[in-house]
Design a protein around this motif. Structure first.
Motif, PDB file in Angstrom:
ATOM      1  N   ASP A 295       5.405  -4.177   9.802  1.00 25.95           N
ATOM      2  CA  ASP A 295       5.503  -3.656   9.060  1.00 25.95           C
ATOM      3  C   ASP A 295       5.497  -2.691   8.449  1.00 25.95           C
ATOM      4  OD1 ASP A 295       8.493  -5.857   7.727  1.00 25.95           O
ATOM      5  OD2 ASP A 295       6.278  -7.018   8.138  1.00 25.95           O
ATOM      6  N   TYR A 296       3.970  -2.202   8.317  1.00 26.52           N
ATOM      7  CA  TYR A 296       3.729  -0.661   7.743  1.00 26.52           C
ATOM      8  C   TYR A 296       2.553  -0.927   8.355  1.00 26.52           C
ATOM      9  CZ  TYR A 296       2.720   2.597   4.399  1.00 26.52           C
ATOM     10  OH  TYR A 296       2.833   3.764   3.704  1.00 26.52           O
TER      11      TYR A 296
ATOM     12  N   GLU B 139       6.243   2.802  -1.959  1.00 30.62           N
ATOM     13  CA  GLU B 139       7.027   2.994  -0.195  1.00 30.62           C
ATOM     14  C   GLU B 139       6.953   1.907  -0.177  1.00 30.62           C
ATOM     15  OE1 GLU B 139       6.533   6.581   1.071  1.00 30.62           O
ATOM     16  OE2 GLU B 139       7.384   7.747  -0.544  1.00 30.62           O
TER      17      GLU B 139
ATOM     18  N   LEU C  90       8.837  -0.491   1.126  1.00 27.39           N
ATOM     19  CA  LEU C  90       9.843  -1.385   2.910  1.00 27.39           C
ATOM     20  C   LEU C  90       9.621  -2.717   3.271  1.00 27.39           C
ATOM     21  CD1 LEU C  90       8.619   1.169   5.972  1.00 27.39           C
ATOM     22  CD2 LEU C  90       8.321  -1.311   5.820  1.00 27.39           C
TER      23      LEU C  90
ATOM     24  N   ASN D  67      12.730  -5.172   1.209  1.00 29.90           N
ATOM     25  CA  ASN D  67      14.020  -4.592   2.101  1.00 29.90           C
ATOM     26  C   ASN D  67      14.074  -5.723   3.150  1.00 29.90           C
ATOM     27  OD1 ASN D  67      15.284  -2.483   0.350  1.00 29.90           O
ATOM     28  ND2 ASN D  67      13.602  -0.666   1.234  1.00 29.90           N
TER      29      ASN D  67
ATOM     30  N   LYS E 211       8.041   3.422  12.825  1.00 26.70           N
ATOM     31  CA  LYS E 211       8.993   4.386  10.773  1.00 26.70           C
ATOM     32  C   LYS E 211      10.134   3.915  10.557  1.00 26.70           C
ATOM     33  CE  LYS E 211       6.857   7.755  10.367  1.00 26.70           C
ATOM     34  NZ  LYS E 211       6.072   9.400   8.518  1.00 26.70           N
TER      35      LYS E 211
ATOM     36  N   GLY F 228      12.267   0.502   8.790  1.00 20.92           N
ATOM     37  CA  GLY F 228      13.171   0.065   7.755  1.00 20.92           C
ATOM     38  C   GLY F 228      14.130  -0.622   8.237  1.00 20.92           C
TER      39      GLY F 228
ATOM     40  N   SER G 237      18.198   5.688   8.227  1.00 17.13           N
ATOM     41  CA  SER G 237      17.396   6.740   7.772  1.00 17.13           C
ATOM     42  C   SER G 237      19.153   7.667   7.548  1.00 17.13           C
ATOM     43  CB  SER G 237      16.370   7.510   8.498  1.00 17.13           C
ATOM     44  OG  SER G 237      17.015   7.317   9.753  1.00 17.13           O
TER      45      SER G 237
ATOM     46  N   ASP H  40      18.964   2.733  12.603  1.00 21.02           N
ATOM     47  CA  ASP H  40      18.690   3.527  12.261  1.00 21.02           C
ATOM     48  C   ASP H  40      19.603   5.428  12.092  1.00 21.02           C
ATOM     49  OD1 ASP H  40      16.575   4.581  10.618  1.00 21.02           O
ATOM     50  OD2 ASP H  40      16.338   5.869  12.531  1.00 21.02           O
TER      51      ASP H  40
END
Length: 742
Positions: free
Chosen positions: A217-218, A233, A237, A240, A377, A381, A385, A420
């Protein structure tokens, strides 16, 4: 010790160990012996060079047999503070000259290579001092007036500028992704969050690529710190993602991760933030040196063999005034670059990070690194975006042809990246048959959760292509479901259908939409791409099986004939032979004659009489229609007259199974991102091109589908030019006993 060229080469491994170093040592030794050049192993790196004695030993052909599959380095590595002093380098020079060595292949990281270059620069003065001390005579000094070096980069961090991959990086990525896959399953069971720390003090390659391949995820990397408000942030994320249907959360942290001020971001700090702000049970896993260990991947074995072979060629062509070279891989080819220029640029990245000039650090890492960071990225998300338009474009994804590991990864990336961009993403269940039957459904961000690591094809695939009579039904399906663009992930059949749809546009206006094919085939036989999704996974499956076969046969005097897939393309046969140390491969591109088989039998008999205990041959499934695997086994058994026994192994569909390798996952993601970009651009322009995508010399290339027949051999379903055939001489050089060398 005397050779027909009166040259002696030394090879050493230095610094941290890396999987694939043994393959490089083997390649250096066998390439040198094939050229009639003496070669010495310097055990324990620079420490062995300083100590001398039995730590510098000549190596024979058999001394490097059966080491391809071994991790670490069989000649050892050690820290050597004394080599940093002139007196230590003086002792090293004396010990090398006792063996007539004035050429070195150094396998290590930037520190090891920098030390080698300093040693080279001082060589003349060291030799002069040894003459003055009476340790060597003037004639020896004249014969060895200069030291020539060639560098190979052994580093799991993949942190050296000038090569796309360093020895050990791919294997380390395998270890990390295996761990993330295992962690993900237990995390999902308990709806937990895991923080995984991986190596990379100044380089985020392992962290970024494992995050992409593992569906994390990150990610936190040293080259691009997060914003000042990164804690919030990150939590938003992950929150979500849970709301969109994800049961687990994975955060990958490079050991050198830092914030914008240069302050370290530790894995424990990340854990504390997540636990405090999300209120979830959060665990930390620090993988540590497990990333360095284990069996090297097929890629690391092949790459290390190729660069080791090239290092000997480079070293023998060097002159006392030549600038030392680093041999690495650039754009899927062996390339040389000035050694110290590469080291200096590598240090420059670390300096830019220390100076907080992160934009420059990312620039020095290269455009593809930056591209993959942005792609990650965008996929991570859950909300798009961009603000979706009132009438979003509808893009459909389907599979076609035989199964290839990585199809799910490509579909997941396409769906998430399409969402996205504000598109509506559709999945076609059951390939072209599903398109005909209208099995088409809208896919959400959560619908493709977990697909990154999954083998098989969740959308399904078949080898059935629409007939001419069914094209009208295909057109109606495209109109009924208002499909604006089509992404086809698959092999030869997928490309053929896409070509047919493009060719029939005048008869069926519904086909006037942008269409692009993404290569997915374990056979690696598709035009416009040097590597297809699934080929690396299949190659690793083959090499793993061959390792086991060799272990089972080593106790007996045995020949194995192993049949691998590939149809009329010999890629898997050749590359698995290179990675496993096979003595003979049979390719459909070359064919097989009775004369060939007779020569092979004679070579086997000679080898077993000379003490050989195992002989491995690899046969592509369509190398020859008459000389089958069973026929070859019977022939070898009969002509061996009891000297050795013969066994066969037909690997079959195990080559298509299993979870995709990290390489295939990253490649699938990268190509899917470019496919979505292509479809988006075409729709924005109001055009409707047909194309296929691929990786050619390291660059993503998009080619027009209507020109496909110009670059393929239609009868044999393969490209007219196959880059990997140029590797055949290296394969022969590694398999041929030195006594038979020309």
């Amino acid at each position: 010790m005397v050779s027909n060229l009166s040259i002696s080469i030394g090879v050493l491994t230095s610094g941290g160990d890396a999987q694939g170093m043994n393959a490089a040592v083997r390649a250096v030794v066998r390439s040198a012996l094939n050229l009639g050049v003496a070669v010495h192993a310097i055990f324990e790196g620079y420490q062995g060079m300083v100590d001398g004695g039995d730590r510098i030993r000549s190596l024979s052909w058999d001394d490097v047999g059966s080491i391809l599959h071994r991790g670490g380095t069989i000649i050892g590595t050690a820290r050597c503070p004394v080599f940093r002093e002139r007196e230590g380098r003086l002792a090293a020079a004396r010990n090398l000259l006792r063996h007539g060595i004035d050429r070195l292949v150094v396998i290590g990281g930037d520190g090891s290579l920098t030390g080698a270059n300093l040693f080279r620069q001082e060589w003349a003065s060291l030799v002069a001092e040894l003459v003055e001390r009476g340790d060597i005579d003037e004639l020896t000094a004249q014969r060895h007036s200069a030291l020539m070096i060639t560098g190979l980069v052994g580093s799991i961090d993949n942190d050296m500028v000038g090569t796309d991959m360093t020895i050990g990086a791919d294997s380390a990525l395998h270890r990390i992704v295996e761990a993330i896959d295992a962690i993900t399953s237990t995390a999902a069971s308990h709806q937990r969050t895991f923080v995984v720390e991986v190596m990379g003090r100044h380089c985020g390659y392992l962290a970024l690529m494992s995050a992409i391949a593992g569906g994390a995820d990150y990610v936190l990397i040293p080259e691009s710190p997060p914003s000042e408000n990164w804690e919030q942030e990150m939590c938003d994320l992950l929150r979500n993602g849970r709301a969109a249907g994800r049961r687990d959360s994975i955060v990958v942290v490079a050991e050198g991760a830092c914030d914008n001020a240069g302050g370290p971001i530790s894995s424990d700090r990340v854990r504390q933030v997540l636990q405090d702000r999300l209120g979830e049970d959060t665990r930390v896993t620090i993988l540590g040196h497990v990333q360095r260990g284990g069996t090297p991947s097929a890629f690391d074995r092949c790459m290390s063999t190729l660069v080791g072979h090239a290092a000997v060629q480079e070293l023998l062509s060097a002159t006392p005034t030549s600038e030392p070279q680093m041999v690495g891989m650039r754009y899927n080819r062996v390339r040389q670059a000035p050694l110290m220029q590469c080291v200096e640029q590598t240090h420059a990245v670390a300096r830019k990070i220390a100076e907080h000039d992160y934009a420059k650090a990312m620039e020095l890492r290269g455009s593809s690194f930056t591209e993959m960071f942005q792609t990650f990225k965008a996929m991570a998300g859950a909300p798009p975006s961009v603000i979706p338009p009132a009438r979003p474009r509808r893009l459909a994804v389907l599979h076609g042809g035989g199964l290839a590991p990585g199809m799910n990864t490509a579909a997941r990336a396409a769906v998430r990246l399409g969402l996205d961009r504000g598109h509506t993403m559709l999945g076609v269940r059951g390939s072209f048959e599903g398109l005909l039957a209208g099995r088409i459904e809208e896919l959400s961000w959560g619908d493709v959760e977990g697909w990154a690591a999954m083998g098989g094809a969740e959308l399904g695939t078949t080898r059935q292509a629409p007939t001419v009579e069914q094209l009208y039904t295909v057109a109606r399906a495209l109109e009924t479901y208002r499909i604006d663009g089509l992404l086809i992930i698959g092999g030869w059949l997928a490309y053929r259908v896409a070509h047919n749809l493009y060719s029939e546009r005048e008869r069926y206006p519904a086909f006037k939409i942008p269409i692009i094919c993404l290569p997915a085939s374990i056979d690696n036989n598709l035009p416009g791409s040097e590597l297809s999704i699934g080929a690396d996974t299949a190659l690793n499956a083959i090499v793993e099986a061959l390792d086991r076969i060799k272990q089972s046969a080593i106790a007996a005097r045995r020949c194995f004939v192993v049949e691998v897939m590939g149809r009329h393309c010999g890629y898997l046969a050749l590359m698995s032979g290179l990675a496993s140390g096979a003595e003979r491969i049979y390719l459909p591109e070359e064919g097989v004659s009775l004369k060939d088989l007779q020569a092979d039998v004679e070579r086997m008999i000679e080898g077993f009489h000379g003490g050989r205990r195992f002989y491995l041959t690899i046969r592509n499934e369509r190398a020859n229609a008459q000389y089958t695997t069973d026929f070859m086994c019977r022939l070898f058994e009969e002509e061996g007259h009891g000297l050795f026994d013969v066994r066969q192994a037909i690997l079959g569909h195990v080559q298509q199974g299993g979870n995709p390798s990290p390489f295939d996952r990253v490649l699938a993601t990268r190509l899917a991102a470019h496919c979505i970009d292509f479809l988006t651009r075409e729709l924005e322009r109001g055009s409707a091109a047909g194309a296929y995508i691929g990786l050619v010399e390291g660059k993503v290339m998009i080619s027009p589908i209507n020109r496909m027949h110009d670059v393929v051999d239609l009868e044999h379903r393969r490209p007219t030019e196959q880059w990997w055939m140029d590797l055949r001489p290296v394969m022969l050089g590694m398999a041929r006993p030195a006594a038979d060398a020309v």
